[in-house]
Design an enzyme around this catalytic site. Structure first.
Site, short mmCIF file in Angstrom:
data_model
loop_
_atom_site.label_atom_id
_atom_site.label_comp_id
_atom_site.label_asym_id
_atom_site.label_seq_id
_atom_site.Cartn_x
_atom_site.Cartn_y
_atom_site.Cartn_z
CB CYS A 1 120.64 57.81 16.78
SG CYS A 1 122.22 57.83 16.30
CE LYS B 1 129.92 41.71 8.16
NZ LYS B 1 128.66 42.30 8.53
CB CYS C 1 120.32 59.90 13.38
SG CYS C 1 121.15 58.34 12.92
CG HIS D 1 129.31 44.61 17.13
ND1 HIS D 1 129.76 45.20 18.06
CD2 HIS D 1 128.10 45.31 16.76
CE1 HIS D 1 128.94 46.26 18.29
NE2 HIS D 1 128.00 46.35 17.60
CG HIS E 1 126.44 43.92 21.00
ND1 HIS E 1 126.60 43.60 19.71
CD2 HIS E 1 125.75 44.91 21.19
CE1 HIS E 1 125.80 44.52 19.24
NE2 HIS E 1 125.45 45.34 19.96
CG HIS F 1 124.72 55.75 13.04
ND1 HIS F 1 123.89 56.34 13.80
CD2 HIS F 1 124.86 54.56 13.31
CE1 HIS F 1 123.58 55.50 14.86
NE2 HIS F 1 124.09 54.37 14.47
CB CYS G 1 124.16 60.77 12.38
SG CYS G 1 124.44 60.03 13.93
CE LYS H 1 132.02 53.84 13.81
NZ LYS H 1 131.02 54.63 13.61
ZN LIG Z 1 122.89 58.21 14.38
#
Ligand SMILES: [Zn+2]
Length: 500
Positions: free
Chosen positions: A128, A299, A125, A17, A20, A146, A143, A296
């Protein structure tokens, strides 16, 4: 001078994505710039393939983890050339050579007495693949990255005695204020360190998908240590029959996102110290790319900018330019397709592309393509004075956005120069021939130097331009203006950034 730059290795379960692409592009800008300056450069990227999430996903699909890892690694391997990334190697943590070296280094940590067996219990998590310490857990046991609810885990592990590095790590930060950049991230890491380092688990017992602990093969190493060590292990086998470790270690720059700060700025230097290895020179922590609404990307909010769509509509060079230009490197920033479009039209097409097109067109029309061999206009020369050094010193601090702004001010300066000197009027009067020679030579030379400076950002279009200017060299000695621009014959140039 050696220069070693890395991206994080990307977790194979993810889809490639924008995040990266962003890290890879910036690392590539730095690598290309340092090659221009004649440095001995090594640029590494790759994939992180072990750990529970890969094992779980493989089991769900009825596959061996290696089969899934092989399949998913290909997508990331394909990403680098799509971004025009000039990485020297692509490491996979399932490479035999990587795994052997991980065992070698961590065996040394064990032999040096920094490991012990104990019971770990904590909030974990699964995304993670990491336990969370109390002061970072969100309300409702979630988390911090996340935002999913954490699981209570307890198991018998090998531990790494991180707490014994409390003083050494504090000393590292005191001695090297640029170890973590930018400053806000240095402060964040230091405050984590100052809150007191706790020992962390080094192995997993139940998991099979990982690098076996050599002194206790019922365990595999915790995926984060396996992953971090890629930066070191790659140098041992990236070039067949050659060990590059002495040439490039320690790394000059690890470029990372702020979600993995703790691993790179605290655990990583400690494990290197424990293995008697040098710690990297700099960890540069960039911010998050947010949706155009400042939230953030997700979708469900429909605010995701897909790098492949940008490439399809505007090309790779536009994606590279846009991300570096629109978001000040180091901070968070909003991005979106409309903003890409605006930058493309106003800056790439109208400012830079147009400067290139009309400069070459005028030299073709008024001088049959021959760049006049005359003194350059001192008014423009003085505006380029010291520019190459300023850009280099900004890029030495990984400030890719500020360096690009310095260059772009001169793109605009050259466009103003065209308007002010009005070559089309000079061309009407024979008496103005000498002045026209000077203007055309100055523009040709300024355009050439700008292309050299812009090369790390937009390698393909600048090479096209340099070859149209019959001056193909992109070495950094060409980043300042020569005293005259003459003796070359330019050739016609298609628009570098055609209207979309
Ligand atoms: Zn996490």
């Amino acid at each position: 001078m050696s220069f070693y730059v890395t991206t994080p290795i990307y977790y194979v379960n993810a889809q490639p994505h924008l995040g990266h692409a962003y890290t890879t592009i910036v690392a590539d800008v730095l690598a290309r710039h340092m090659r221009q300056r004649g440095a001995d450069v090594f640029f590494l990227t790759g994939t992180d393939e072990h750990g529970e999430p890969v094992a779980d996903a493989a089991r769900d699909q009825g596959l061996e983890p290696q089969v899934l890892a092989d399949r998913n690694a290909e997508r990331f391997k394909a990403l680098a050339p799509q971004l025009e990334a000039s990485n020297d190697f692509f490491i996979r943590t399932t490479d035999d050579e990587h795994m052997r070296r991980v065992q070698e280094v961590l065996q040394r940590v064990h032999d040096n007495g920094y490991t012990y067996k104990g019971i770990y219990e904590g909030w974990y998590c699964p995304r993670c693949a990491d336990f969370k310490v109390e002061n970072e857990i969100l309300e409702g046991n979630r988390c911090p990255i996340h935002e999913i609810v954490l699981e209570r885990h307890s198991e018998e592990n090998w531990f790494f005695a991180l707490s014994r590095f409390q003083e050494s790590i504090q000393r590292l930060y005191a001695d090297r204020p640029d170890f973590v950049m930018p400053q806000a991230r240095y402060n964040e890491a230091l405050s984590f360190i100052n809150s007191g380092l706790e020992d962390i688990s080094l192995s997993r017992h139940r998991l099979k998908w990982g690098v076996p602990v050599p002194w206790d093969p019922d365990h595999v190493f915790y995926v984060w240590f396996d992953a971090l060590l890629n930066y070191y292990t790659a140098l041992g086998y990236a070039r067949e029959g050659e060990d590059l470790t002495d040439r490039f270690w320690p790394a000059t720059y690890h470029i990372i996102g702020k979600d993995i700060l703790k691993f790179h700025t605290v655990f990583w230097p400690a494990i290197l110290m424990a293995a008697d290895l040098a710690v990297p020179e700099h960890v540069f922590v960039h911010g998050f790319l947010l949706g155009s609404d400042g939230r953030k990307m997700s979708k469900s909010l429909g605010n995701v900018l897909d790098p492949f769509e940008v490439i399809e509509r505007f090309g790779t060079e536009a994606l590279r330019f846009y991300l570096v230009r629109d978001v000040s490197f180091g901070g968070d920033g909003s991005v979106g397709m409309d903003a890409v479009h605006v930058r493309y039209e106003s800056e790439l097409a109208n400012e830079y592309g147009n400067l290139a097109s009309r400069t070459i067109a005028m030299i073709l029309r008024y001088r049959d393509g021959a760049v006049p061999d005359v003194e350059l206009d001192p008014a423009v020369v003085s505006d380029f004075d010291g520019l190459d050094e300023r850009v280099a010193s900004l890029l030495d601090r990984a400030d890719v956005t500020a360096a690009l702004e310095q260059i772009w001010q001169r793109v605009r300066r050259c466009n103003r120069y065209v308007e002010e000197s009005a070559p089309w009027q000079l061309a009407r009067e024979d008496g103005d021939a000498a002045r026209l020679d000077c203007v055309l030579a100055t523009l040709a030379e300024a355009l050439r130097a700008l292309a050299v400076l812009l090369y790390p950002y937009m390698p393909t279009s600048t090479e096209t331009l340099l070859s149209a200017l019959a001056a193909p060299g992109w070495g950094y000695d060409g980043a300042s203006l020569a005293s005259s621009g003459g003796g070359r014959t330019v050739s016609a140039l298609e628009p570098l950034f055609p209207k979309r």
